[in-house]
Design a protein around this motif. Sequence first.
Motif, PDB file in Angstrom:
ATOM      1  N   ALA A  47      92.828 104.472  19.652  1.00 24.11           N
ATOM      2  CA  ALA A  47      92.282 105.160  18.469  1.00 24.11           C
ATOM      3  C   ALA A  47      90.743 105.066  18.373  1.00 24.11           C
ATOM      4  O   ALA A  47      90.464 105.898  17.582  1.00 24.11           O
ATOM      5  CB  ALA A  47      93.233 104.064  17.411  1.00 24.11           C
ATOM      6  N   THR A  48      90.244 103.990  18.665  1.00 22.09           N
ATOM      7  CA  THR A  48      88.812 103.982  18.944  1.00 22.09           C
ATOM      8  C   THR A  48      88.120 105.179  19.229  1.00 22.09           C
ATOM      9  O   THR A  48      87.382 105.665  18.566  1.00 22.09           O
ATOM     10  CB  THR A  48      88.317 102.606  19.329  1.00 22.09           C
ATOM     11  OG1 THR A  48      89.136 101.582  18.942  1.00 22.09           O
ATOM     12  CG2 THR A  48      86.876 102.338  19.201  1.00 22.09           C
ATOM     13  N   ALA A  49      88.609 105.312  20.560  1.00 18.80           N
ATOM     14  CA  ALA A  49      87.975 106.812  21.145  1.00 18.80           C
ATOM     15  C   ALA A  49      88.235 108.051  20.407  1.00 18.80           C
ATOM     16  O   ALA A  49      87.323 108.984  20.506  1.00 18.80           O
ATOM     17  CB  ALA A  49      88.374 106.625  22.623  1.00 18.80           C
ATOM     18  N   LEU A  50      89.343 108.119  19.779  1.00 17.27           N
ATOM     19  CA  LEU A  50      89.652 109.334  19.229  1.00 17.27           C
ATOM     20  C   LEU A  50      89.469 109.494  17.806  1.00 17.27           C
ATOM     21  O   LEU A  50      89.922 110.336  17.197  1.00 17.27           O
ATOM     22  CB  LEU A  50      91.289 109.525  19.717  1.00 17.27           C
ATOM     23  CG  LEU A  50      91.472 109.691  21.116  1.00 17.27           C
ATOM     24  CD1 LEU A  50      93.088 109.795  21.307  1.00 17.27           C
ATOM     25  CD2 LEU A  50      90.928 110.892  21.691  1.00 17.27           C
ATOM     26  N   SER A  51      88.897 108.540  17.222  1.00 17.84           N
ATOM     27  CA  SER A  51      88.796 108.299  15.673  1.00 17.84           C
ATOM     28  C   SER A  51      87.612 109.238  15.252  1.00 17.84           C
ATOM     29  O   SER A  51      86.836 110.056  15.981  1.00 17.84           O
ATOM     30  CB  SER A  51      88.455 106.922  15.085  1.00 17.84           C
ATOM     31  OG  SER A  51      87.269 106.709  15.641  1.00 17.84           O
ATOM     32  N   ALA A  52      87.489 109.464  13.825  1.00 20.46           N
ATOM     33  CA  ALA A  52      86.065 110.030  13.437  1.00 20.46           C
ATOM     34  C   ALA A  52      84.964 109.039  13.568  1.00 20.46           C
ATOM     35  O   ALA A  52      83.829 109.672  13.144  1.00 20.46           O
ATOM     36  CB  ALA A  52      86.704 110.291  12.002  1.00 20.46           C
ATOM     37  N   ALA A  53      85.313 107.915  13.986  1.00 23.58           N
ATOM     38  CA  ALA A  53      83.898 106.937  14.289  1.00 23.58           C
ATOM     39  C   ALA A  53      82.823 106.852  13.195  1.00 23.58           C
ATOM     40  O   ALA A  53      81.740 106.945  13.219  1.00 23.58           O
ATOM     41  CB  ALA A  53      83.361 107.660  15.516  1.00 23.58           C
ATOM     42  N   SER A  54      83.559 106.242  11.868  1.00 29.49           N
ATOM     43  CA  SER A  54      82.642 106.340  10.598  1.00 29.49           C
ATOM     44  C   SER A  54      82.872 104.979  10.056  1.00 29.49           C
ATOM     45  O   SER A  54      83.834 104.352  10.403  1.00 29.49           O
ATOM     46  CB  SER A  54      83.017 107.361   9.761  1.00 29.49           C
ATOM     47  OG  SER A  54      83.001 108.695  10.362  1.00 29.49           O
ATOM     48  N   TYR A 160      82.780 105.000  21.109  1.00 27.65           N
ATOM     49  CA  TYR A 160      83.087 104.751  22.458  1.00 27.65           C
ATOM     50  C   TYR A 160      81.952 103.771  23.028  1.00 27.65           C
ATOM     51  O   TYR A 160      82.306 102.502  23.816  1.00 27.65           O
ATOM     52  CB  TYR A 160      83.228 105.612  23.350  1.00 27.65           C
ATOM     53  CG  TYR A 160      83.629 105.642  24.821  1.00 27.65           C
ATOM     54  CD1 TYR A 160      84.921 105.361  24.930  1.00 27.65           C
ATOM     55  CD2 TYR A 160      82.681 105.485  25.870  1.00 27.65           C
ATOM     56  CE1 TYR A 160      85.551 104.992  26.249  1.00 27.65           C
ATOM     57  CE2 TYR A 160      83.163 105.259  26.923  1.00 27.65           C
ATOM     58  CZ  TYR A 160      84.397 105.189  27.371  1.00 27.65           C
ATOM     59  OH  TYR A 160      84.818 104.630  28.460  1.00 27.65           O
ATOM     60  N   ALA A 161      80.574 103.958  22.511  1.00 25.96           N
ATOM     61  CA  ALA A 161      79.780 103.053  22.947  1.00 25.96           C
ATOM     62  C   ALA A 161      79.664 101.650  22.255  1.00 25.96           C
ATOM     63  O   ALA A 161      79.606 100.738  22.996  1.00 25.96           O
ATOM     64  CB  ALA A 161      78.332 103.586  22.798  1.00 25.96           C
ATOM     65  N   MET A 162      80.098 101.627  21.212  1.00 24.26           N
ATOM     66  CA  MET A 162      80.189 100.265  20.310  1.00 24.26           C
ATOM     67  C   MET A 162      81.345  99.530  21.224  1.00 24.26           C
ATOM     68  O   MET A 162      81.243  98.335  21.792  1.00 24.26           O
ATOM     69  CB  MET A 162      80.592 100.425  19.071  1.00 24.26           C
ATOM     70  CG  MET A 162      81.030  99.247  18.314  1.00 24.26           C
ATOM     71  SD  MET A 162      81.835  99.424  16.713  1.00 24.26           S
ATOM     72  CE  MET A 162      82.475  97.970  16.371  1.00 24.26           C
ATOM     73  N   MET A 163      82.616 100.033  21.566  1.00 30.91           N
ATOM     74  CA  MET A 163      83.582  99.366  22.357  1.00 30.91           C
ATOM     75  C   MET A 163      83.100  98.902  23.441  1.00 30.91           C
ATOM     76  O   MET A 163      83.471  97.860  24.271  1.00 30.91           O
ATOM     77  CB  MET A 163      85.013 100.441  22.255  1.00 30.91           C
ATOM     78  CG  MET A 163      85.878  99.862  23.033  1.00 30.91           C
ATOM     79  SD  MET A 163      87.511 100.980  22.841  1.00 30.91           S
ATOM     80  CE  MET A 163      86.781 102.285  23.699  1.00 30.91           C
ATOM     81  N   GLN A 164      82.411  99.835  24.450  1.00 25.07           N
ATOM     82  CA  GLN A 164      82.134  99.428  25.736  1.00 25.07           C
ATOM     83  C   GLN A 164      80.848  98.208  25.654  1.00 25.07           C
ATOM     84  O   GLN A 164      80.894  97.366  26.647  1.00 25.07           O
ATOM     85  CB  GLN A 164      81.673 100.917  26.322  1.00 25.07           C
ATOM     86  CG  GLN A 164      82.593 101.544  26.849  1.00 25.07           C
ATOM     87  CD  GLN A 164      83.612 101.093  27.761  1.00 25.07           C
ATOM     88  OE1 GLN A 164      83.334  99.895  28.439  1.00 25.07           O
ATOM     89  NE2 GLN A 164      84.566 102.027  28.210  1.00 25.07           N
ATOM     90  N   GLY A 165      80.270  98.402  24.682  1.00 28.85           N
ATOM     91  CA  GLY A 165      79.034  97.357  24.538  1.00 28.85           C
ATOM     92  C   GLY A 165      79.916  95.953  24.258  1.00 28.85           C
ATOM     93  O   GLY A 165      79.332  94.977  24.691  1.00 28.85           O
ATOM     94  N   LEU A 166      80.865  95.964  23.647  1.00 35.57           N
ATOM     95  CA  LEU A 166      81.397  94.709  23.048  1.00 35.57           C
ATOM     96  C   LEU A 166      82.208  94.227  24.508  1.00 35.57           C
ATOM     97  O   LEU A 166      82.117  93.219  24.666  1.00 35.57           O
ATOM     98  CB  LEU A 166      82.730  94.987  22.123  1.00 35.57           C
ATOM     99  CG  LEU A 166      82.232  95.034  20.610  1.00 35.57           C
ATOM    100  CD1 LEU A 166      83.220  95.593  19.588  1.00 35.57           C
ATOM    101  CD2 LEU A 166      81.517  93.714  20.003  1.00 35.57           C
ATOM    102  N   ARG A 167      82.893  95.122  25.153  1.00 35.01           N
ATOM    103  CA  ARG A 167      83.355  94.705  26.368  1.00 35.01           C
ATOM    104  C   ARG A 167      82.549  94.181  27.354  1.00 35.01           C
ATOM    105  O   ARG A 167      82.952  93.231  27.952  1.00 35.01           O
ATOM    106  CB  ARG A 167      84.152  96.052  26.997  1.00 35.01           C
ATOM    107  CG  ARG A 167      85.141  95.689  28.209  1.00 35.01           C
ATOM    108  CD  ARG A 167      85.497  97.056  28.569  1.00 35.01           C
ATOM    109  NE  ARG A 167      86.007  96.842  30.271  1.00 35.01           N
ATOM    110  CZ  ARG A 167      87.172  97.081  30.857  1.00 35.01           C
ATOM    111  NH1 ARG A 167      88.186  97.589  29.994  1.00 35.01           N
ATOM    112  NH2 ARG A 167      87.323  96.993  32.068  1.00 35.01           N
ATOM    113  N   ARG A 168      81.422  94.829  27.599  1.00 35.97           N
ATOM    114  CA  ARG A 168      80.720  94.471  28.702  1.00 35.97           C
ATOM    115  C   ARG A 168      79.956  93.221  28.369  1.00 35.97           C
ATOM    116  O   ARG A 168      79.767  92.190  29.333  1.00 35.97           O
ATOM    117  CB  ARG A 168      79.575  95.457  28.806  1.00 35.97           C
ATOM    118  CG  ARG A 168      78.301  95.340  29.734  1.00 35.97           C
ATOM    119  CD  ARG A 168      77.645  96.551  30.055  1.00 35.97           C
ATOM    120  NE  ARG A 168      76.258  96.250  31.135  1.00 35.97           N
ATOM    121  CZ  ARG A 168      75.146  96.156  30.906  1.00 35.97           C
ATOM    122  NH1 ARG A 168      74.854  96.039  29.597  1.00 35.97           N
ATOM    123  NH2 ARG A 168      74.409  95.765  31.633  1.00 35.97           N
TER     124      ARG A 168
END
Length: 393
Positions: A47-54, A160-168
């Motif tokens: 859902a994160t990657a496919l959202s309207a990201a707002s 997506y960048a936010m999610m990957q930043g958290l993961r990394r």
Amino acid sequence: MDQQQFDVVIVGGAAIGSSAAYFLSANPGFSGRIAVVEPDPSYQFSATALSAASIRHQFSNAENIRMSLFGTQFLRDFATLMAVDGSAPDPAFHEGGYLFLATEQGLPTLRQNQALQTQLGADIALLSTRQLQDRFPWLVVDDLAAGALGVSGEGWLDAYAMMQGLRRKAVAQGVQYIKAKVVGLQASAGRVGAVTLDDGRQLACGAVVNAAGTGARALVVPLGIDLPVRARKRSVFYVQCPDPLPGCPMVIDPSGAYFRPEGQGFIMGVAPPADQDPDATDFEVQHTLFEDVLWPTLAARVPAFEALRCQRSWAGHYDMNLFDQNLIIGLHPAWANLYFANGLSGHGMQQAPAIGRALSELITTGRYQTLDLGRLGWQRILDDQPLVEINVV
């Protein structure tokens, strides 16, 4: 096969799961081992990657407002907080604002919400139709009574960048990510002792966090838990328009349709009617919804959209809480070590930082330390007392 042992196993590694992993591993009161189990590290269908990201502060209840206020500050500090070995991720946070439009019928609710939002520290301005017309001359306001505009703090980002930043960052802090799917919880006497993976492995655990998104309900059905979360499809359309719309924020029409700038164009969407919104089982885009509902609605609001061209589209799944469209967080009363963070109903990404912090506090100290989310716990479900969120987009 030897059983691996973890203090906390987080089921689901998208925005909610990775935020929980980050905050828990950064918590000075926690020194245990953390595993995040995620079947798709590409997050292609998350859902994160496919959202309207707002991200917005314009909600109708205090907990959602406060969670998103924290999310804004977290995004402003993201590069510093998520830096690893001198490399700082950029979530491309653009504070373009949300604009909720209201007719006379919706005006009392808009005013009531704006009063609560500003009381809690959100920067929301109530605009008259004249002010709307002066500020956004491309907008049709004839049927409107007012609009509420997020002057600062609201906007959109690269989810997506936010999610990957958290993961990394979580990995850098010692969290282990495991590519697998959790297919079972081994439980007895009110505790989960291990999770079973689809490759046959078992991970022993001191606690489990259910952050499995649309898969959260199926995970706990064998435990006799009826989690009121279902997958609902939402389609997003990227369009280009020949005329510019200066100063365009994320606009929420009284119909529920929305649009916002994205690159050289706009993204837009609308929820289907309730009687045409079944459990989602595929990712096919709802093109008829665009042609029959979304385009005509928004072309009436923004005449320039009459000449728009749809360039691409995609569909994602909301983990919709059918009970009251709000987060369900915390322990289930019948289970001593099974934590939930589910049913975000479309606002999970923006509230992921606050949810991760809250879970970290619960697991480490047994109670909320910074923001009390007790009203969003399981008890309201069991007591049949919904805490309804009006502003679901």
